[in-house]
Design an enzyme around this catalytic site. Structure first.
Site, PDB file in Angstrom:
ATOM      1  N   THR A  56       0.862  -1.341  -0.034  1.00 41.94           N
ATOM      2  CA  THR A  56       0.199   0.178   0.033  1.00 41.94           C
ATOM      3  C   THR A  56       0.693   1.356  -0.075  1.00 41.94           C
ATOM      4  O   THR A  56       0.535   2.409  -0.559  1.00 41.94           O
ATOM      5  CB  THR A  56      -0.997   0.026   1.281  1.00 41.94           C
ATOM      6  OG1 THR A  56      -0.173  -0.202   2.529  1.00 41.94           O
ATOM      7  CG2 THR A  56      -1.988  -1.114   0.909  1.00 41.94           C
ATOM      8  N   CYS A  57       2.018   1.281   0.601  1.00 41.20           N
ATOM      9  CA  CYS A  57       2.975   2.368   0.560  1.00 41.20           C
ATOM     10  C   CYS A  57       3.259   2.826  -0.794  1.00 41.20           C
ATOM     11  O   CYS A  57       3.419   3.970  -1.128  1.00 41.20           O
ATOM     12  CB  CYS A  57       4.091   2.055   1.406  1.00 41.20           C
ATOM     13  SG  CYS A  57       3.933   1.790   2.876  1.00 41.20           S
TER      14      CYS A  57
END
Length: 90
Positions: A56-57
């Site tokens: 997700t980063c």
């Protein structure tokens, strides 16, 4: 379109950490550091992982190369549903 709206939102949440598309579109999708991070699909070997893995980063999903569309749909559905419960698949 094989996924309903709810499943699409969960998939987006799985990969990006948010269930909504930015009002100006994917071109301004941000990572958790506030920088623009394009949505990215990274093909990986099944030797690396059997199920999709999200980062997700970076708005990235590592997607194993499956032998059929049905297998892709099944594994992706399991990964998205399992992540919603707080569990990870190895």
């Amino acid at each position: 379109n094989e996924f309903d709206q709810e499943t699409r939102a969960r998939l987006l949440q799985f990969v990006t950490g948010t269930s909504g598309v930015p009002s100006r579109g994917f071109s301004v999708l941000q990572g958790n550091d506030g920088n623009i991070r394009q949505f990215c699909i990274n093909g990986v070997s099944k030797d690396f992982t059997l199920y999709p893995k999200a980062h997700t980063c970076f708005n990235r999903i590592d997607l194993p190369v499956y032998s059929s569309k049905d297998e892709l749909r099944e594994k992706l559905t399991v990964a998205v549903a399992t992540s919603a419960t707080g569990f990870d698949i190895e």
